[in-house]
Design a protein around this motif. Structure first.
Motif, PDB file in Angstrom:
ATOM      1  N   TYR A  78      -2.490   3.165  -6.354  1.00 23.10           N
ATOM      2  CA  TYR A  78      -2.770   3.505  -7.752  1.00 23.10           C
ATOM      3  C   TYR A  78      -1.953   4.713  -8.226  1.00 23.10           C
ATOM      4  CZ  TYR A  78      -5.314   6.052 -11.387  1.00 23.10           C
ATOM      5  OH  TYR A  78      -5.628   6.770 -12.487  1.00 23.10           O
ATOM      6  N   THR A  79      -1.988   5.803  -7.477  1.00 19.83           N
ATOM      7  CA  THR A  79      -1.352   7.036  -7.936  1.00 19.83           C
ATOM      8  C   THR A  79       0.156   6.871  -8.072  1.00 19.83           C
ATOM      9  OG1 THR A  79      -3.086   8.308  -6.829  1.00 19.83           O
ATOM     10  CG2 THR A  79      -1.086   9.492  -7.482  1.00 19.83           C
ATOM     11  N   GLU A  80       0.804   6.342  -7.023  1.00 16.16           N
ATOM     12  CA  GLU A  80       2.256   6.218  -7.043  1.00 16.16           C
ATOM     13  C   GLU A  80       2.728   5.191  -8.061  1.00 16.16           C
ATOM     14  OE1 GLU A  80       4.525   6.553  -3.248  1.00 16.16           O
ATOM     15  OE2 GLU A  80       2.544   6.339  -2.361  1.00 16.16           O
ATOM     16  N   ALA A  81       2.039   4.045  -8.142  1.00 15.82           N
ATOM     17  CA  ALA A  81       2.426   3.013  -9.104  1.00 15.82           C
ATOM     18  C   ALA A  81       2.328   3.551 -10.526  1.00 15.82           C
ATOM     19  CB  ALA A  81       1.543   1.784  -8.936  1.00 15.82           C
ATOM     20  N   ILE A 121       5.392   3.952 -13.347  1.00 17.28           N
ATOM     21  CA  ILE A 121       5.343   3.243 -14.623  1.00 17.28           C
ATOM     22  C   ILE A 121       5.263   4.203 -15.807  1.00 17.28           C
ATOM     23  CG2 ILE A 121       3.982   1.617 -16.005  1.00 17.28           C
ATOM     24  CD1 ILE A 121       3.147   0.302 -13.342  1.00 17.28           C
ATOM     25  N   GLU A 122       4.492   5.292 -15.669  1.00 16.39           N
ATOM     26  CA  GLU A 122       4.237   6.161 -16.805  1.00 16.39           C
ATOM     27  C   GLU A 122       5.162   7.381 -16.868  1.00 16.39           C
ATOM     28  OE1 GLU A 122       0.105   7.151 -17.117  1.00 16.39           O
ATOM     29  OE2 GLU A 122      -0.536   5.184 -16.420  1.00 16.39           O
ATOM     30  N   LYS A 123       5.839   7.718 -15.741  1.00 13.61           N
ATOM     31  CA  LYS A 123       6.676   8.923 -15.740  1.00 13.61           C
ATOM     32  C   LYS A 123       8.119   8.647 -15.329  1.00 13.61           C
ATOM     33  CE  LYS A 123       2.757  11.987 -14.722  1.00 13.61           C
ATOM     34  NZ  LYS A 123       2.187  12.979 -13.760  1.00 13.61           N
ATOM     35  N   VAL A 124       8.299   8.053 -14.131  1.00 13.38           N
ATOM     36  CA  VAL A 124       9.657   7.890 -13.589  1.00 13.38           C
ATOM     37  C   VAL A 124      10.488   6.932 -14.437  1.00 13.38           C
ATOM     38  CG1 VAL A 124      11.004   7.161 -11.586  1.00 13.38           C
ATOM     39  CG2 VAL A 124       8.868   8.404 -11.259  1.00 13.38           C
ATOM     40  N   PHE A 125       9.955   5.740 -14.709  1.00 17.34           N
ATOM     41  CA  PHE A 125      10.731   4.743 -15.452  1.00 17.34           C
ATOM     42  C   PHE A 125      11.048   5.184 -16.874  1.00 17.34           C
ATOM     43  CE2 PHE A 125       8.941   1.204 -12.518  1.00 17.34           C
ATOM     44  CZ  PHE A 125       9.846   1.572 -11.548  1.00 17.34           C
ATOM     45  N   PRO A 126      10.086   5.743 -17.621  1.00 15.18           N
ATOM     46  CA  PRO A 126      10.451   6.245 -18.960  1.00 15.18           C
ATOM     47  C   PRO A 126      11.505   7.344 -18.910  1.00 15.18           C
ATOM     48  CG  PRO A 126       8.071   6.005 -18.782  1.00 15.18           C
ATOM     49  CD  PRO A 126       8.623   5.796 -17.402  1.00 15.18           C
ATOM     50  N   PHE A 127      11.439   8.213 -17.901  1.00  8.15           N
ATOM     51  CA  PHE A 127      12.432   9.282 -17.772  1.00  8.15           C
ATOM     52  C   PHE A 127      13.829   8.710 -17.537  1.00  8.15           C
ATOM     53  CE2 PHE A 127      14.885  12.167 -15.056  1.00  8.15           C
ATOM     54  CZ  PHE A 127      14.945  13.277 -15.886  1.00  8.15           C
ATOM     55  N   THR A 159       0.804  -1.218   0.000  1.00  9.74           N
ATOM     56  CA  THR A 159       0.000   0.000   0.000  1.00  9.74           C
ATOM     57  C   THR A 159       0.839   1.272   0.000  1.00  9.74           C
ATOM     58  OG1 THR A 159      -0.131  -0.096   2.420  1.00  9.74           O
ATOM     59  CG2 THR A 159      -1.918  -1.143   1.167  1.00  9.74           C
ATOM     60  N   ASN A 160       2.167   1.134   0.189  1.00 13.30           N
ATOM     61  CA  ASN A 160       3.050   2.286   0.034  1.00 13.30           C
ATOM     62  C   ASN A 160       4.382   1.779  -0.521  1.00 13.30           C
ATOM     63  OD1 ASN A 160       5.042   1.742   2.288  1.00 13.30           O
ATOM     64  ND2 ASN A 160       3.152   1.898   3.491  1.00 13.30           N
ATOM     65  N   PHE A 161       5.273   2.697  -0.851  1.00 11.26           N
ATOM     66  CA  PHE A 161       6.548   2.325  -1.470  1.00 11.26           C
ATOM     67  C   PHE A 161       7.722   2.528  -0.517  1.00 11.26           C
ATOM     68  CE2 PHE A 161       3.763   2.735  -5.043  1.00 11.26           C
ATOM     69  CZ  PHE A 161       4.203   1.761  -5.927  1.00 11.26           C
ATOM     70  N   GLU A 162       7.444   2.612   0.761  1.00  7.68           N
ATOM     71  CA  GLU A 162       8.507   2.743   1.760  1.00  7.68           C
ATOM     72  C   GLU A 162       8.960   1.350   2.173  1.00  7.68           C
ATOM     73  OE1 GLU A 162       6.957   5.161   4.838  1.00  7.68           O
ATOM     74  OE2 GLU A 162       6.703   6.935   3.574  1.00  7.68           O
ATOM     75  N   GLU A 199      -5.607  -1.033  -5.306  1.00  5.32           N
ATOM     76  CA  GLU A 199      -5.612  -0.085  -4.198  1.00  5.32           C
ATOM     77  C   GLU A 199      -6.933  -0.155  -3.437  1.00  5.32           C
ATOM     78  OE1 GLU A 199      -4.664   4.600  -3.336  1.00  5.32           O
ATOM     79  OE2 GLU A 199      -5.271   3.972  -5.328  1.00  5.32           O
ATOM     80  N   MET A 200      -8.046  -0.232  -4.179  1.00  2.84           N
ATOM     81  CA  MET A 200      -9.350  -0.318  -3.522  1.00  2.84           C
ATOM     82  C   MET A 200      -9.466  -1.593  -2.699  1.00  2.84           C
ATOM     83  SD  MET A 200     -11.713   1.047  -6.687  1.00  2.84           S
ATOM     84  CE  MET A 200     -13.241   0.642  -5.857  1.00  2.84           C
ATOM     85  N   TYR A 201      -8.926  -2.686  -3.240  1.00  2.00           N
ATOM     86  CA  TYR A 201      -8.941  -3.951  -2.499  1.00  2.00           C
ATOM     87  C   TYR A 201      -8.127  -3.826  -1.216  1.00  2.00           C
ATOM     88  CZ  TYR A 201      -7.404  -8.681  -1.298  1.00  2.00           C
ATOM     89  OH  TYR A 201      -7.082  -9.829  -0.630  1.00  2.00           O
ATOM     90  N   ALA A 202      -6.939  -3.218  -1.335  1.00  2.00           N
ATOM     91  CA  ALA A 202      -6.073  -3.066  -0.163  1.00  2.00           C
ATOM     92  C   ALA A 202      -6.728  -2.187   0.901  1.00  2.00           C
ATOM     93  CB  ALA A 202      -4.729  -2.473  -0.578  1.00  2.00           C
ATOM     94  N   LYS A 203      -7.393  -1.107   0.456  1.00  2.00           N
ATOM     95  CA  LYS A 203      -8.056  -0.227   1.422  1.00  2.00           C
ATOM     96  C   LYS A 203      -9.215  -0.951   2.118  1.00  2.00           C
ATOM     97  CE  LYS A 203      -7.012   4.332  -0.476  1.00  2.00           C
ATOM     98  NZ  LYS A 203      -7.558   5.596  -0.998  1.00  2.00           N
TER      99      LYS A 203
END
Length: 566
Positions: free
Chosen positions: A107-110, A114-120, A73-76, A154-158
């Motif tokens: 959802y937001t961080e993943a 995938i769409e911004k950090v990795f391509p950069f 649920t988080n990336f820490e 994310e909804m499932y995890a929440k």
């Protein structure tokens, strides 16, 4: 004018760049409450990634990152942080996961990764079960589906977080016992698996710790006594089930902090303290300590190991020791020294060359013109806690920084001197080697084709009745041996070709990484992280320094020596 970072990007022809083997990191994650034997088990995730890499000719898994018992649920997460650091350092350029839920359920961080950090960063991202590969142009159309699936995760995890949190809250209000993730040292679960019962072998050690501390023995002396008696630490006991050291067991030193946790824990008088921390994913609250008055104490929950009187005496002594230490700090310059020591640039890289323990940072003293002068130094942690088990190897931080700075400057000079050589001669040497390998592979393919044609001719004669069964069987045996040999040779040549490509990529990354720290006038944390992998300090102040990309330096030095001989 081209930027410095781009000077090394065109060392290979376009065709070879297209065939570059991705250095992949395999990311595995398992939640605390996951089924360890199910489809999401670490072994299953590992197997899927390896099978995928084996089928792909342009992927090689060079590192594995495991977050065992970590929430998605988080990336820490520790392993995730290491993976991102390796990505930025250029050690890997591809990430493989079993599916998106293993990567993360937020959802937001993943989606941002995938769409911004990795391509950069130029990183290739592969989700096996989702059949997503960012290097495949056709997968771009599936990004919307990818985002929706992340949202579902994310909804499932929440939802799960809310339900689990409600259950725990009800149990806390009713003061119903539930076990923690780690069993207290000295206890085990009863046969029904519903409550603690005494684990007698470890319980005896706990009773001795309380008895020794009650009569005035310091925590450090107790740790030394436990080490001399070869008592395994609680963490080792959980793994081995042995209280005392057995054959093949590594004997580790008890920490005073571990001893204090045991001495302060009310579990040993039959009580259980719960709701010490609080976290709520569905409300967006991170884990935080709960005030003492809000914690839940369940009394007389299980059999006690020590009496309440002994426990209270021990708490009184611990309180007195804390007050004495607080007074010492207020009267001394320890607080000032703590400010001096902020930011240890050698954290996790400095070790004792004799016993392998971490080198700890401390205050040292020397005399100059009859006056005592403080300095920062490093000492073996084993010697600091148990002097009889190691030598008093010390080294001043100032001296260590000077030695390492000189070593880094020397290798930076080497890199500058070899820059043109690498851009010209070494590149051609690698290209020539690749051409030679490709020529050898083509020769073996031709031999295979000739052998296969010969087999078809022999088989035709056999089916026509002009050759005996025995003659054909003997020929077939020789044919299979030859084909196996050809296949083995091709695999060896493929492996060598991949190694050459990895060497090219590693040398390019080495130049970029080392050149980025050029120009520094003193040793910095960036220099240490970029250029140094490990430092071993021996009692005679001899240093063994393992540089990052040391294999590349060795490769280039061997190549230069070979050119000189030629």
């Amino acid at each position: 004018m081209a930027r410095t970072a781009e000077r090394y990007l065109d060392l290979r022809p376009d065709k070879e760049r297209e065939e570059t083997v991705c250095r992949a990191g395999n990311y595995l994650r398992l939640s605390v409450d996951s089924d360890y034997t199910g489809s999401d088990s670490l072994e299953n995730q590992r197997r899927l990634a390896r099978e995928y890499a084996d089928r792909a000719s342009d992927i090689q898994i060079v590192k594995e990152y495991i977050d065992d018992g970590k929430t998605g649920t988080n990336f820490e997460r520790p392993a995730f942080a290491r993976m991102m650091a390796d990505l930025r350092q250029g050690e890997i350029d591809c990430i493989i996961v079993k599916d998106l839920s293993r990567f993360g359920r937020a959802y937001t961080e993943a989606g941002s990764y995938i769409e911004k950090v990795f391509p950069f960063l130029g990183v290739r991202f592969i989700s096996i079960v989702d059949r997503y590969d960012s290097s495949d142009p056709e997968c771009d159309k599936e990004l919307l589906l990818l985002s929706l699936k992340n949202l579902m995760h994310e909804m499932y995890a929440k939802d799960i977080s809310k339900k689990v949190g409600s259950i725990y809250k009800i149990k806390q209000e009713k003061k119903v016992f539930y076990r923690s993730s780690t069993l207290p040292y000295g206890y085990k679960m009863d046969q029904a698996g519903k409550n603690y019962c005494i684990d007698e072998p470890a319980a005896e050690i706990v009773r001795e710790i309380f008895a020794q501390y009650r009569k005035g023995t310091s925590k450090y002396v107790i740790c030394q006594q436990l080490f001399e008696r070869q008592v395994l630490t609680p963490a080792q006991y959980r793994k081995t089930g042995r209280v005392f050291r057995g054959d093949g067991d590594e004997l580790k030193i008890w920490h005073a902090s571990s001893l204090e946790r045991i001495l302060k824990n009310p579990v040993y008088i039959g009580n259980v303290l719960r709701h010490k921390t609080e976290q709520s994913f569905f409300e967006g609250k991170k884990s935080s300590a709960v005030p003492d008055e809000e914690r839940v104490l369940i009394t007389e929950n299980h059999p006690a190991l020590i009496s309440a009187e002994v426990f209270e005496e021990v708490q009184d002594r611990l309180g007195c020791m804390r007050e004495e230490y607080a007074g010492y700090r207020s009267r001394s310059d320890v607080v000032k020294e703590s400010k001096v020591f902020e930011g240890n640039i050698f954290q996790g890289k400095l070790f004792c060359g004799k016993c392998g323990a971490n080198m700890i940072r401390r205050v040292g003293y020397h005399h100059v013109d009859g006056q005592e002068v403080r300095h920062k130094e490093y000492m073996c942690d084993t010697y600091n806690r148990l002097p009889a088990k190691c030598s008093p190897g010390r080294i001043e931080e100032k001296e260590l920084c000077a030695i390492l700075y000189a070593a880094i400057r020397k290798h930076l000079s080497l890199i500058k001197g070899m820059k043109k050589l690498v851009e010209r001669d070494v590149r051609y040497s690698f290209e020539a080697r690749m051409q030679k390998l490709e020529g050898e592979k083509q020769r073996i393919r031709n031999c295979k084709a000739i052998t296969e044609q010969e087999y078809l001719e022999k088989y035709a004669r056999y089916t026509a009745g002009t050759s005996s069964r025995e003659t054909f069987q003997e020929f077939r045996r020789v044919y299979l041996e030859k084909m196996n040999s050809y296949q083995e040779q091709l695999e060896e040549l493929d492996a060598e070709g991949k190694k050459v490509k990895r060497n090219i990529a590693s040398i390019k990354n080495m130049f970029l990484t080392w050149s980025a720290v050029d120009g520094g006038r003193k040793l910095t944390e960036d220099m240490v992280n970029s250029c140094i992998e490990r430092i071993d300090v021996f009692p005679d102040k001899r240093l063994e320094v393992k540089l990052r990309y040391h294999d590349c330096f060795d490769l280039l030095e061997k190549w230069v020596e070979g050119e000189k001989e030629a």
